[in-house]
Design a protein around this motif. Structure first.
Motif, PDB file in Angstrom:
ATOM      1  N   GLU A 148      30.299  34.032  40.826  1.00 50.78           N
ATOM      2  CA  GLU A 148      30.532  32.690  40.273  1.00 50.78           C
ATOM      3  C   GLU A 148      32.001  32.583  39.882  1.00 50.78           C
ATOM      4  O   GLU A 148      32.584  33.535  39.340  1.00 50.78           O
ATOM      5  N   PHE A 149      32.597  31.425  40.158  1.00 47.49           N
ATOM      6  CA  PHE A 149      34.011  31.210  39.872  1.00 47.49           C
ATOM      7  C   PHE A 149      34.175  30.074  38.863  1.00 47.49           C
ATOM      8  O   PHE A 149      33.373  29.139  38.820  1.00 47.49           O
ATOM      9  N   ASP A 150      35.267  30.154  38.085  1.00 42.57           N
ATOM     10  CA  ASP A 150      35.582  29.020  37.209  1.00 42.57           C
ATOM     11  C   ASP A 150      36.387  27.996  37.998  1.00 42.57           C
ATOM     12  O   ASP A 150      36.645  28.169  39.202  1.00 42.57           O
ATOM     13  N   LYS A 151      36.817  26.922  37.335  1.00 40.45           N
ATOM     14  CA  LYS A 151      37.501  25.831  38.028  1.00 40.45           C
ATOM     15  C   LYS A 151      38.854  26.255  38.595  1.00 40.45           C
ATOM     16  O   LYS A 151      39.399  25.587  39.488  1.00 40.45           O
ATOM     17  N   ASP A 152      39.384  27.372  38.109  1.00 38.93           N
ATOM     18  CA  ASP A 152      40.662  27.881  38.608  1.00 38.93           C
ATOM     19  C   ASP A 152      40.483  28.913  39.719  1.00 38.93           C
ATOM     20  O   ASP A 152      41.460  29.511  40.177  1.00 38.93           O
ATOM     21  N   GLY A 153      39.229  29.124  40.128  1.00 36.28           N
ATOM     22  CA  GLY A 153      38.967  30.065  41.208  1.00 36.28           C
ATOM     23  C   GLY A 153      38.883  31.509  40.766  1.00 36.28           C
ATOM     24  O   GLY A 153      38.881  32.426  41.605  1.00 36.28           O
ATOM     25  N   LYS A 154      38.788  31.743  39.460  1.00 37.20           N
ATOM     26  CA  LYS A 154      38.707  33.103  38.938  1.00 37.20           C
ATOM     27  C   LYS A 154      37.235  33.517  38.817  1.00 37.20           C
ATOM     28  O   LYS A 154      36.403  32.756  38.341  1.00 37.20           O
ATOM     29  N   ALA A 155      36.913  34.732  39.266  1.00 37.71           N
ATOM     30  CA  ALA A 155      35.540  35.229  39.184  1.00 37.71           C
ATOM     31  C   ALA A 155      35.145  35.410  37.720  1.00 37.71           C
ATOM     32  O   ALA A 155      35.874  36.035  36.942  1.00 37.71           O
ATOM     33  N   ILE A 156      33.978  34.863  37.361  1.00 35.16           N
ATOM     34  CA  ILE A 156      33.538  34.977  35.966  1.00 35.16           C
ATOM     35  C   ILE A 156      32.162  35.628  35.831  1.00 35.16           C
ATOM     36  O   ILE A 156      31.773  36.039  34.741  1.00 35.16           O
TER      37      ILE A 156
END
Length: 298
Positions: free
Chosen positions: A150-158
């Motif tokens: 799952e990614f946040d809105k900035d494309g970082k894996a969370i």
């Protein structure tokens, strides 16, 4: 960096094809399946490779690949007595890994695409510099079957979740992983999942929680194939045949990779050519050493 190919498992989804042989020894067009993951490690510049398989199949891989000298690499072999999870590979390979960083690729995975080598080199560099782990994400239509990121809105894996009932994205983690040396201790401290396995997803989650997991997405122009079913095995064969026929370049020709890397000599390639010259694989090797492909050094 060291490399591991995990080529175990019972291959029950491919019965009766795999009743008496490893699925990683099945043909994908003109090469045994294991050539494809091995080519990934070789393209990443990795020469020390450990092949882990079942007690029955390990001798068959040794018969096929030997000590690796014909491909300019050093091959070792180890047995996984039972399929107790992907992360177990780092415990089995602890002595082989030593103090090095390590890459692992699953024996039934195929990767192809322009620019893949640059992605691999970057992942090697990150691990060797102690920057953590790199995994590769790929869009799938059936995320319930995979480890999903799952990614946040900035494309970082969370978050990362194994075979989720309600997937939070369609991006799965493919069977190619690059780790720093900490992976061995992390693997040794894992607890088995409900399936009784040491899960690679749990290992990746450790890196994620430490903010040291880099998820590289393989987007347009890249192909990832997991050849674990009859349908996907045919799909892989058709893909390789189509690409090779249209581009006149082979995917996972180990002798070509070794030759272009400067790991084996023209004379060594010619020896292989003499054995294989009656088929198109052998003819391709002759074209490589004759310099027919002008882009081969780029």
């Amino acid at each position: 960096m060291k490399g591991i190919i995990l080529a175990g498992g019972s291959g029950t989804r491919l019965y009766p094809l795999t009743t008496v042989t490893s699925k990683q020894l099945l043909p994908v067009y003109d090469k045994p399946m294991i050539y494809y993951p091995m080519s990934v490690l070789m393209n990443a510049g990795i020469r020390d490779i450990l092949i882990i398989s079942t007690p029955e199949d390990t001798p068959r891989f040794e018969d096929l690949l030997g000590d690796g000298h014909s491909f300019g690499v050093n091959l070792e072999y180890a047995v996984q007595p039972s399929p107790d999870g992907l992360a177990q590979a780092f415990i089995i390979g602890e002595e082989f890994i030593g103090n090095d960083s390590v890459a692992m690729v699953l024996g039934d995975n195929i990767f192809a695409g322009h620019g893949l080598k640059d992605r691999l080199n970057e992942a090697v560099k990150n691990a060797e510099e102690g920057l953590g782990a790199t995994v590769f994400g790929y869009y799938v239509d059936d995320p319930e079957r995979f480890g999903i990121v799952e990614f946040d809105k900035d494309g970082k894996a969370i978050s990362i979740e194994e075979k989720p009932q309600k997937p939070r994205s369609n991006y799965c983690v493919t069977g190619l992983y690059f780790y720093d040396n900490d992976v061995v201790e992390y693997a040794k401290n894992l607890k088995p999942s409900e399936r009784g396995e040491l899960e690679i997803t749990d290992l990746n989650r450790i890196y994620l929680e430490k903010n040291k997991l880099n998820v590289e997405l393989l987007g347009q122009g890249f192909t990832w194939l997991d050849t674990g079913t009859h349908e996907s095995l045919v799909e892989a064969t058709n893909f390789v045949k189509t690409i090779e026929n249209h581009q006149h370049r082979k995917i996972a020709c180990l002798e070509e990779i070794a030759y272009l890397n400067g790991w084996i000599s023209k004379e060594q390639v010619l020896k292989v050519y003499e054995i294989l010259k009656k088929n198109q694989y052998g003819q391709y090797l002759k074209d490589v050493i004759d310099g027919k492909y002008k882009d081969q050094l780029h």
